[in-house]
Design an enzyme around this catalytic site. Structure first.
Site, short mmCIF file in Angstrom:
data_model
loop_
_atom_site.label_atom_id
_atom_site.label_comp_id
_atom_site.label_asym_id
_atom_site.label_seq_id
_atom_site.Cartn_x
_atom_site.Cartn_y
_atom_site.Cartn_z
N ILE A 91 0.85 -1.19 0.00
CA ILE A 91 0.00 0.00 0.00
C ILE A 91 0.88 1.24 0.00
O ILE A 91 1.85 1.33 0.76
CB ILE A 91 -0.94 -0.02 1.22
CG1 ILE A 91 -1.83 -1.26 1.13
CG2 ILE A 91 -1.78 1.26 1.28
CD1 ILE A 91 -2.72 -1.50 2.31
N THR A 95 6.26 7.67 1.32
CA THR A 95 7.54 7.61 0.59
C THR A 95 7.37 6.74 -0.67
O THR A 95 6.28 6.26 -0.95
CB THR A 95 8.63 6.99 1.48
OG1 THR A 95 8.29 5.62 1.72
CG2 THR A 95 8.77 7.75 2.79
N HIS A 97 8.55 3.81 -1.13
CA HIS A 97 8.88 2.41 -0.86
C HIS A 97 8.09 1.47 -1.76
O HIS A 97 8.59 0.43 -2.19
CB HIS A 97 8.63 2.06 0.61
CG HIS A 97 7.20 1.81 0.94
ND1 HIS A 97 6.32 2.82 1.26
CD2 HIS A 97 6.47 0.66 0.94
CE1 HIS A 97 5.13 2.30 1.48
NE2 HIS A 97 5.19 1.01 1.29
#
Ligand code: DLZ
Length: 158
Positions: A91, A95, A97
């Site tokens: 999800i 940031t 990621h």
């Protein structure tokens, strides 16, 4: 599968190979485990509906989706495993990621499939919100675990 499909939940179940003797490895990421458990249940149900035997379905967990690739490789390395199904939920957060994980998993699973010449399904749900992920794990957008399992069965029929 018909080109009119919007997702694989409605795929045509006919003309698939007999998978009663095929062995399946499922890799499930533990992040968002409520959702990945639902994906896994959908995948297992789908394999059973196609005639797979319960004792030929092997579920393994990895910490997060980033580890799906190595988990898939561990399974694909086993000669008796015919196909690998990878399930995770990433999800979007504050940031980037999610971009790194999603790209790494997509590239990694492709590499494993090609290296071992076996179907490796990409059952990674990549959404902006938790709600969108739930909608894809047995909600209004179906169950991506079902789709990942169906893709593996289809590829075994290639
Ligand atoms: C670190 C991380 C973050 C921030 N978000 C998720 C996620 O949404 N879904 C998921 O499956 N895993 C996440 N992870 C964990 C990484 O996949 C990985 O397990 C760790 O970075 C350790 O390698």
């Amino acid at each position: 599968m018909a080109t009119s499909l919007k997702n694989l939940n409605d795929y045509n179940k006919e003309n698939f190979a007999d998978i009663s003797d095929k062995k399946f490895g499922i890799v499930v990421a533990e992040w968002h485990s409520d959702i990945t458990d639902a994906l896994c249940a959908g995948a297992i149900d789908t394999l059973l509906q196609h005639g797979a035997k319960r004792e030929n379905i092997f579920r393994n967990t990895v910490p997060g989706s980033f580890e799906l690739t190595l988990g898939a490789q561990f399974l694909a390395l086993q000669e008796e495993i015919d196909a690998v199904i990878c399930l995770g939920v990433v999800i979007k957060g504050d940031t980037k990621h999610d971009d790194y994980i999603n790209n790494a998993v997509a590239n990694g699973l492709t590499t494993v499939a090609l290296k071992f010449n076996k179907p490796v399904s990409f059952g990674l749900v990549t959404t902006n919100t938790l709600e969108q992920a739930l909608e894809r794990a047995g909600g209004k957008h179906g169950n991506k675990g079902v789709e990942a399992a169906a893709a593996a069965v289809h590829m075994l029929s290639f």
